[in-house]
Design a protein around this motif. Structure first.
Motif, PDB file in Angstrom:
ATOM      1  N   SER A 209      39.480  43.638  30.815  1.00 28.53           N
ATOM      2  CA  SER A 209      40.292  42.797  30.004  1.00 28.53           C
ATOM      3  C   SER A 209      39.952  41.310  30.155  1.00 28.53           C
ATOM      4  O   SER A 209      40.656  40.346  29.796  1.00 28.53           O
ATOM      5  N   LEU A 210      39.525  40.905  31.357  1.00 32.68           N
ATOM      6  CA  LEU A 210      39.181  39.249  31.720  1.00 32.68           C
ATOM      7  C   LEU A 210      38.387  38.931  30.659  1.00 32.68           C
ATOM      8  O   LEU A 210      37.150  39.291  30.304  1.00 32.68           O
ATOM      9  N   ASP A 211      38.504  37.651  30.198  1.00 34.24           N
ATOM     10  CA  ASP A 211      37.724  36.893  29.288  1.00 34.24           C
ATOM     11  C   ASP A 211      36.244  36.372  30.066  1.00 34.24           C
ATOM     12  O   ASP A 211      35.516  36.392  29.353  1.00 34.24           O
ATOM     13  N   ASN A 212      36.324  36.094  31.054  1.00 26.65           N
ATOM     14  CA  ASN A 212      35.490  35.587  31.756  1.00 26.65           C
ATOM     15  C   ASN A 212      35.130  36.187  33.194  1.00 26.65           C
ATOM     16  O   ASN A 212      35.794  36.212  34.274  1.00 26.65           O
ATOM     17  N   ALA A 213      34.328  37.435  32.975  1.00 28.99           N
ATOM     18  CA  ALA A 213      33.896  38.271  34.176  1.00 28.99           C
ATOM     19  C   ALA A 213      33.601  37.410  35.522  1.00 28.99           C
ATOM     20  O   ALA A 213      33.715  38.065  36.333  1.00 28.99           O
ATOM     21  N   GLY A 214      33.119  36.279  35.324  1.00 25.79           N
ATOM     22  CA  GLY A 214      32.451  35.462  36.326  1.00 25.79           C
ATOM     23  C   GLY A 214      33.482  35.194  37.314  1.00 25.79           C
ATOM     24  O   GLY A 214      33.287  34.450  38.531  1.00 25.79           O
ATOM     25  N   LEU A 215      34.968  35.204  37.110  1.00 26.49           N
ATOM     26  CA  LEU A 215      36.022  34.799  37.921  1.00 26.49           C
ATOM     27  C   LEU A 215      36.414  36.066  38.902  1.00 26.49           C
ATOM     28  O   LEU A 215      36.975  35.846  39.931  1.00 26.49           O
ATOM     29  N   LEU A 216      35.742  37.209  38.669  1.00 26.15           N
ATOM     30  CA  LEU A 216      36.075  38.320  39.355  1.00 26.15           C
ATOM     31  C   LEU A 216      34.941  38.382  40.618  1.00 26.15           C
ATOM     32  O   LEU A 216      33.919  38.253  40.285  1.00 26.15           O
ATOM     33  N   ILE A 217      35.514  38.486  41.700  1.00 32.51           N
ATOM     34  CA  ILE A 217      34.485  38.274  42.964  1.00 32.51           C
ATOM     35  C   ILE A 217      34.255  39.846  43.535  1.00 32.51           C
ATOM     36  O   ILE A 217      33.286  40.298  43.427  1.00 32.51           O
ATOM     37  N   GLY A 218      35.274  40.792  43.449  1.00 29.25           N
ATOM     38  CA  GLY A 218      35.192  41.825  43.695  1.00 29.25           C
ATOM     39  C   GLY A 218      36.397  42.866  43.603  1.00 29.25           C
ATOM     40  O   GLY A 218      37.466  41.989  43.387  1.00 29.25           O
ATOM     41  N   GLN A 219      35.989  44.043  43.614  1.00 30.53           N
ATOM     42  CA  GLN A 219      37.361  45.101  43.609  1.00 30.53           C
ATOM     43  C   GLN A 219      37.004  46.293  44.254  1.00 30.53           C
ATOM     44  O   GLN A 219      35.749  46.704  44.375  1.00 30.53           O
ATOM     45  N   VAL A 220      37.952  46.790  44.766  1.00 33.49           N
ATOM     46  CA  VAL A 220      37.818  48.254  45.485  1.00 33.49           C
ATOM     47  C   VAL A 220      39.426  48.923  45.504  1.00 33.49           C
ATOM     48  O   VAL A 220      40.121  48.277  44.927  1.00 33.49           O
ATOM     49  N   VAL A 221      38.858  50.542  45.253  1.00 37.03           N
ATOM     50  CA  VAL A 221      39.903  51.216  45.287  1.00 37.03           C
ATOM     51  C   VAL A 221      39.958  52.251  46.413  1.00 37.03           C
ATOM     52  O   VAL A 221      38.811  52.607  46.655  1.00 37.03           O
ATOM     53  N   VAL A 222      40.828  52.086  47.240  1.00 39.15           N
ATOM     54  CA  VAL A 222      40.917  53.017  48.691  1.00 39.15           C
ATOM     55  C   VAL A 222      41.806  53.865  48.379  1.00 39.15           C
ATOM     56  O   VAL A 222      43.211  53.970  47.946  1.00 39.15           O
ATOM     57  N   SER A 223      41.267  55.277  48.565  1.00 39.33           N
ATOM     58  CA  SER A 223      42.320  56.697  48.459  1.00 39.33           C
ATOM     59  C   SER A 223      42.853  56.684  49.818  1.00 39.33           C
ATOM     60  O   SER A 223      42.019  56.626  50.923  1.00 39.33           O
ATOM     61  N   ASN A 224      44.206  57.130  49.999  1.00 38.32           N
ATOM     62  CA  ASN A 224      44.746  57.455  51.243  1.00 38.32           C
ATOM     63  C   ASN A 224      44.640  56.490  52.267  1.00 38.32           C
ATOM     64  O   ASN A 224      43.998  56.785  53.493  1.00 38.32           O
ATOM     65  N   PRO A 225      44.885  55.127  51.999  1.00 37.43           N
ATOM     66  CA  PRO A 225      44.740  54.225  53.085  1.00 37.43           C
ATOM     67  C   PRO A 225      45.614  54.411  54.285  1.00 37.43           C
ATOM     68  O   PRO A 225      46.822  55.137  54.197  1.00 37.43           O
ATOM     69  N   LYS A 226      44.943  54.170  55.666  1.00 27.60           N
ATOM     70  CA  LYS A 226      45.849  53.949  56.995  1.00 27.60           C
ATOM     71  C   LYS A 226      46.785  53.143  56.875  1.00 27.60           C
ATOM     72  O   LYS A 226      46.733  52.038  56.046  1.00 27.60           O
ATOM     73  N   ARG A 227      48.307  53.393  57.396  1.00 32.37           N
ATOM     74  CA  ARG A 227      49.227  52.453  57.270  1.00 32.37           C
ATOM     75  C   ARG A 227      48.981  51.058  57.912  1.00 32.37           C
ATOM     76  O   ARG A 227      49.189  50.130  57.373  1.00 32.37           O
ATOM     77  N   GLU A 228      48.040  51.269  59.028  1.00 36.65           N
ATOM     78  CA  GLU A 228      47.725  50.233  59.772  1.00 36.65           C
ATOM     79  C   GLU A 228      46.622  49.072  58.841  1.00 36.65           C
ATOM     80  O   GLU A 228      46.932  47.936  58.652  1.00 36.65           O
ATOM     81  N   LEU A 229      46.007  49.671  57.997  1.00 35.71           N
ATOM     82  CA  LEU A 229      45.288  48.808  56.984  1.00 35.71           C
ATOM     83  C   LEU A 229      46.290  48.098  55.976  1.00 35.71           C
ATOM     84  O   LEU A 229      46.353  46.991  55.747  1.00 35.71           O
ATOM     85  N   ILE A 230      47.353  48.853  55.321  1.00 36.99           N
ATOM     86  CA  ILE A 230      48.229  48.376  54.526  1.00 36.99           C
ATOM     87  C   ILE A 230      48.903  47.219  55.091  1.00 36.99           C
ATOM     88  O   ILE A 230      49.131  46.210  54.734  1.00 36.99           O
ATOM     89  N   GLU A 231      49.246  47.469  56.302  1.00 34.70           N
ATOM     90  CA  GLU A 231      50.126  46.390  57.170  1.00 34.70           C
ATOM     91  C   GLU A 231      49.426  45.326  57.459  1.00 34.70           C
ATOM     92  O   GLU A 231      49.961  44.217  57.550  1.00 34.70           O
ATOM     93  N   SER A 232      47.939  45.374  57.654  1.00 31.96           N
ATOM     94  CA  SER A 232      47.141  44.246  57.816  1.00 31.96           C
ATOM     95  C   SER A 232      46.762  43.292  56.543  1.00 31.96           C
ATOM     96  O   SER A 232      46.353  42.293  56.734  1.00 31.96           O
ATOM     97  N   LEU A 233      47.325  43.618  55.587  1.00 31.63           N
ATOM     98  CA  LEU A 233      47.111  42.881  54.332  1.00 31.63           C
ATOM     99  C   LEU A 233      48.190  41.838  54.257  1.00 31.63           C
ATOM    100  O   LEU A 233      47.950  40.792  53.399  1.00 31.63           O
ATOM    101  N   TYR A 234      49.282  41.759  55.329  1.00 33.36           N
ATOM    102  CA  TYR A 234      50.223  40.870  55.173  1.00 33.36           C
ATOM    103  C   TYR A 234      50.392  39.762  56.208  1.00 33.36           C
ATOM    104  O   TYR A 234      50.590  39.845  57.131  1.00 33.36           O
TER     105      TYR A 234
END
Length: 185
Positions: A160-185
């Protein structure tokens, strides 16, 4: 009767000092709420307000008029999902996270629009929405939910983005470890 606050206004300036002055003018111009106003990298100032579309538009226009050569970018985003507005200043870690989606952008507005599209497209929760402060002016969005929902939300946001050049990257992570989730803050 409750006040409508389904519209976000965003204004970015090249000067922190001028940004503070513009912010004051915007808040006095119309009946809006200040969602966020802060210095960002590299030495810019971001102002985000909310309210009804007419009030936000009036405030943004006043800010643009006052800011003249200092305004880098501005936008008015209407019919924003309430969870997007709530996520701007608050990160939330859900108890159960079957999947995470992370989208990274060059633009604060692209991040806000993508967050809105994602939560409207699928049953996902905004875990974090970082808007340009301390990360070189970039922004990113973190979503949580069931794997299929996160994939659907990420895909919808990207498509849905009008200007795809604004997107740097994306990822989907299945079953992330809790430590990873907590490291995002």
């Amino acid at each position: 009767m409750a006040r409508v606050t389904d519209t976000l206004g965003f204004l970015e300036t090249t000067s922190i000092a001028k940004g503070v002055e513009i912010c004051d003018t915007m808040l006095k111009a119309s009946y809006v709420d200040l969602v966020s106003a802060k210095a960002s990298c590299p030495g810019k100032y971001y102002i985000i307000i909310s309210g009804d579309v007419s009030s936000v538009t009036t405030s943004i226009n006043q800010g643009v008029n006052m800011g003249k050569g200092y305004v880098v970018y501005h936008s008015v985003l209407s019919k924003i999902h309430p969870s997007v507005i709530q996520a701007i200043n608050v990160a939330t870690i859900p108890e159960k996270v079957p999947a995470l989606g992370v989208l990274e952008f060059y633009s604060v507005t692209a991040s806000l629009m993508s967050a809105d599209i994602a939560v409207k497209a699928a049953n996902v929760q905004i875990v974090d929405l970082r808007l340009g402060t301390g990360i070189g002016g970039k922004s990113f969005l973190v979503l949580a939910g069931e794997l299929t929902s996160v994939r659907s939300a990420v895909s919808s946001a990207i498509n849905s983005l009008d200007n795809a050049g604004l997107l740097i990257g994306q990822v989907v992570v299945s079953n992330p470890k809790r430590e990873l989730i907590e490291s995002l803050y």
